[in-house]
Write a protein that holds these residues in place. Structure first.
Motif, mmCIF file in Angstrom:
data_model
loop_
_atom_site.group_PDB
_atom_site.id
_atom_site.type_symbol
_atom_site.label_atom_id
_atom_site.label_comp_id
_atom_site.label_asym_id
_atom_site.label_seq_id
_atom_site.Cartn_x
_atom_site.Cartn_y
_atom_site.Cartn_z
ATOM 1 N N LEU A 275 2.106 74.517 -32.876
ATOM 2 C CA LEU A 275 2.091 75.966 -32.699
ATOM 3 C C LEU A 275 2.649 76.612 -33.964
ATOM 4 C CD1 LEU A 275 1.836 78.609 -31.089
ATOM 5 C CD2 LEU A 275 4.073 78.107 -30.056
ATOM 6 N N GLY A 276 1.818 77.406 -34.645
ATOM 7 C CA GLY A 276 2.251 78.104 -35.849
ATOM 8 C C GLY A 276 2.415 79.586 -35.584
ATOM 9 N N GLY B 276 -5.508 65.264 -37.641
ATOM 10 C CA GLY B 276 -5.846 65.102 -36.233
ATOM 11 C C GLY B 276 -5.124 66.012 -35.274
ATOM 12 N N ALA B 277 -4.188 66.853 -35.763
ATOM 13 C CA ALA B 277 -3.437 67.736 -34.866
ATOM 14 C C ALA B 277 -4.306 68.883 -34.368
ATOM 15 C CB ALA B 277 -2.206 68.285 -35.581
ATOM 16 N N GLU B 278 -4.024 69.329 -33.159
ATOM 17 C CA GLU B 278 -4.661 70.538 -32.628
ATOM 18 C C GLU B 278 -3.765 71.723 -32.975
ATOM 19 O OE1 GLU B 278 -6.204 72.485 -28.384
ATOM 20 O OE2 GLU B 278 -5.239 70.515 -28.411
ATOM 21 N N ILE B 279 -4.340 72.783 -33.522
ATOM 22 C CA ILE B 279 -3.551 73.905 -34.020
ATOM 23 C C ILE B 279 -3.722 75.142 -33.147
ATOM 24 C CG2 ILE B 279 -3.031 75.360 -36.008
ATOM 25 C CD1 ILE B 279 -2.541 72.355 -36.489
ATOM 26 N N ARG C 221 2.171 77.410 -21.629
ATOM 27 C CA ARG C 221 0.735 77.178 -21.444
ATOM 28 C C ARG C 221 0.202 76.068 -22.347
ATOM 29 N NH1 ARG C 221 -4.255 81.440 -22.650
ATOM 30 N NH2 ARG C 221 -5.933 79.977 -22.150
ATOM 31 N N HIS C 222 0.563 76.124 -23.630
ATOM 32 C CA HIS C 222 -0.046 75.206 -24.599
ATOM 33 C C HIS C 222 0.755 73.930 -24.838
ATOM 34 C CE1 HIS C 222 -3.444 77.716 -25.826
ATOM 35 N NE2 HIS C 222 -2.632 78.750 -25.664
ATOM 36 N N LYS C 223 2.022 73.927 -24.452
ATOM 37 C CA LYS C 223 2.870 72.732 -24.548
ATOM 38 C C LYS C 223 2.810 72.075 -25.940
ATOM 39 C CE LYS C 223 2.506 71.661 -19.617
ATOM 40 N NZ LYS C 223 1.833 72.934 -19.263
ATOM 41 N N PRO C 224 3.231 72.804 -26.977
ATOM 42 C CA PRO C 224 3.193 72.230 -28.325
ATOM 43 C C PRO C 224 4.219 71.119 -28.497
ATOM 44 C CG PRO C 224 4.404 74.286 -28.352
ATOM 45 C CD PRO C 224 3.813 74.156 -26.973
ATOM 46 N N HIS C 225 3.885 70.162 -29.355
ATOM 47 C CA HIS C 225 4.833 69.100 -29.696
ATOM 48 C C HIS C 225 5.695 69.512 -30.890
ATOM 49 C CE1 HIS C 225 1.414 67.058 -27.698
ATOM 50 N NE2 HIS C 225 2.356 66.313 -27.168
#
Length: 199
Positions: A14-15, A40-43, A109-113
């Motif tokens: 999450l940026g 490979g990360a989802e942004i 909602r997005h549960k960022p790592h």
């Protein structure tokens, strides 16, 4: 040129980008996110809604395949404006809570790592949420902090303390912040690459 791999596959980042125009800081932060995406990360990017759909920043993020979410952020904390215009002061204080509530909902909602931020003013408006949510935070430092303003410097130091790692864009910037961060803090240098342009 970045080499694609899946080192960060399954990781969601999450940026936070406050600006709506594609200026140097915004492009640099987008490139940092793109580098993570290439591994490979989802942004997911929290962009500013003061311009419809986040302006040019929002357009660029979506072109690159980032998920965008919108929050209002806010204006600079000018002491003169805060003192002379009570409505402005109240609006700014209110934004500290409304932005953090929105970020709280985005995190749930997005549960960022991992989270990444490169702007101290943006941090001011989401600091409460990042106090509640202790996800790992990377502070990308593109400029030396403003040491002439006690407020700005205090805010910078607060963000540096909250960050799990600090990433500088040059050795010069790293030297500039050496005396401002804990010796135990992870401080790295990752130099800028040429920004991607879609126009």
């Amino acid at each position: 040129e970045m080499e694609d791999n899946n080192e960060l596959s399954g990781i969601k980042v999450l940026g936070f980008i406050l600006g709506t125009e594609l200026l140097g800081s915004e492009r640099g932060n987008i490139e940092a996110l793109r580098a993570l995406q290439s591994k490979g990360a989802e942004i997911v990017v929290a962009i500013c809604n003061r311009t419809p759909n986040g302006g040019d920043v929002g357009d660029m993020c979506r072109t690159l395949g980032f998920i965008t979410v919108e929050i209002p952020y806010g204006s600079h904390f000018s002491a003169q404006w805060m003192i002379n215009d009570k409505r402005y002061a109240w609006r700014q204080i209110k934004r500290l809570f409304t932005n953090s509530w929105k970020v709280h909902r985005i995190i749930v909602r997005h549960k960022p790592h991992l989270m990444i931020i490169g702007n101290t003013l943006a941090y001011a408006f989401i600091a409460l949420a990042l106090t509640w949510h202790r996800h790992p935070l990377v502070f990308r430092v593109g400029d030396a902090p403003n040491t002439k303003s006690r407020f700005q410097l205090s805010l910078w130091k607060t963000l540096a303390r909250r960050a799990n790692a600090i990433v500088c864009i040059s050795d010069f910037i790293k030297e500039q912040i050496t005396d401002l961060v804990s010796l135990q803090k992870n401080v790295h240098v990752i130099r800028n690459i040429a920004p991607v342009r879609t126009d």
